[in-house]
Design an enzyme around this catalytic site. Sequence first.
Site, PDB file in Angstrom:
ATOM      1  N   GLU A  54       0.836  -1.205   0.000  1.00  0.00           N
ATOM      2  CA  GLU A  54       0.000   0.000   0.000  1.00  0.00           C
ATOM      3  C   GLU A  54       0.875   1.261   0.000  1.00  0.00           C
ATOM      4  O   GLU A  54       0.585   2.240  -0.690  1.00  0.00           O
ATOM      5  CB  GLU A  54      -0.899   0.029   1.250  1.00  0.00           C
ATOM      6  CG  GLU A  54      -1.862  -1.145   1.381  1.00  0.00           C
ATOM      7  CD  GLU A  54      -1.280  -2.336   2.136  1.00  0.00           C
ATOM      8  OE1 GLU A  54      -0.089  -2.641   1.939  1.00  0.00           O
ATOM      9  OE2 GLU A  54      -2.027  -2.956   2.919  1.00  0.00           O
ATOM     10  N   LEU A 297      10.065 -37.739   3.509  1.00  0.00           N
ATOM     11  CA  LEU A 297       8.758 -37.366   2.959  1.00  0.00           C
ATOM     12  C   LEU A 297       7.647 -38.159   3.640  1.00  0.00           C
ATOM     13  O   LEU A 297       6.613 -37.596   4.035  1.00  0.00           O
ATOM     14  CB  LEU A 297       8.740 -37.611   1.443  1.00  0.00           C
ATOM     15  CG  LEU A 297       9.696 -36.718   0.632  1.00  0.00           C
ATOM     16  CD1 LEU A 297       9.902 -37.268  -0.772  1.00  0.00           C
ATOM     17  CD2 LEU A 297       9.165 -35.285   0.549  1.00  0.00           C
TER      18      LEU A 297
END
Length: 349
Positions: A54, A297
């Site tokens: 912003e 994993l």
Amino acid sequence: MEKEQKSFIKRCFDLAKLGAGSVSPNPMVGAVLVHDGRIIGEGFHQRYGGAHAEVNAVASVLPIDRALLPYSTLYVSLEPCCIFGKTPPCTNLILQEKIPKVVISCLDLSPEVRGRGVDILRAQGVEVVSGILEAEGQALAATRNIAVTQERPYIVLKMAVTSNGFFAPLDGKQFWITQAISKRLVHRWRMEADAILVGTATALIDDPQLDNRHYFGKSPLRIVLDRDLKLPPHLKVLSDGHPTLVVTEQFSPEGGNSAVQYLQLNFDSSFWPILMAKLWKEYKLGVVLVEGGAKVLEGLIAQNLWDEARVFIGKTNLPGGIPAPTLPSPVQQSIRFGVDRLNVYKNDK
Ligand code: AOF
Ligand code: ZN
């Protein structure tokens, strides 16, 4: 009206993505200022600790257009912040500049914000529209929103699988499954991550560099598991002078290479949640890319400690080998990438 809102929010998403790899553990955020259908300012969060989207959008407005701010709409991919962090609150800026309308995609789930940014603006008479292309906005903000709500990094699993479903040969040798161009994409993912994590066998068998050398931008921190400190010091990750964090059950050895740091942890059933919590809290790592092997994993999948999995299916076959870890969620996106296929899974649990 809705079509116009969507197209400006999409522009915010595109701008936000320019911050990939530079803003974590903050989110990628883009902002656009629009007056009467014309973009008068644009910005994105460019680096961690730097100005918010912003602020950059307001700063980009030409002097001739500045008087239009009290008649313009601010589009932002994420709820404006309302806290003094490394930078002042964006809600203050919006109020100071008398911007009358703000359109956002989704909320910032950081505990100090979580809707308070929207509430503050509304209480001061700013019109706020929320939820434009919300699913896409949430996906973009997921690295931040998952980390702050789960108190651990956003975890991306990466693996390559042969077309007949094998992960690696049984003989413990390195075997290349995908085409060369897929490697470049993996290096882009490395640039976007804060750390890459691998297990002991992968470090030993592949002797990988685990850096980003085939894409633009930075290389992440390397994290290597070495329970008994048995990895030889000549391995690239331990000897090339770039930072590596070794996670071990042993107490850290004396001397050695200053680029290598040690984290002592018990390798018991709470190993993964404790490690991930530490990586977020103590090391401020917002995104961790896990590159194997199968045991690592599978350990993370079993503990439901993953957010996204990116699975390459190569053209190659293996007559036998270690079967690929299975994911408990359906494929969300399947893309042909040259001769390989890339399947993307999102954790829906
Ligand atoms: C926004 N716009 O572009 C970004 C936001 O420590 P700081 O000052 O960077 O502030 C951190 C907070 O701002 C935190 O809630 C984070 O999610 C948010 N990031 N907010 O309004 C932006 N990057
Ligand atoms: Zn802000």
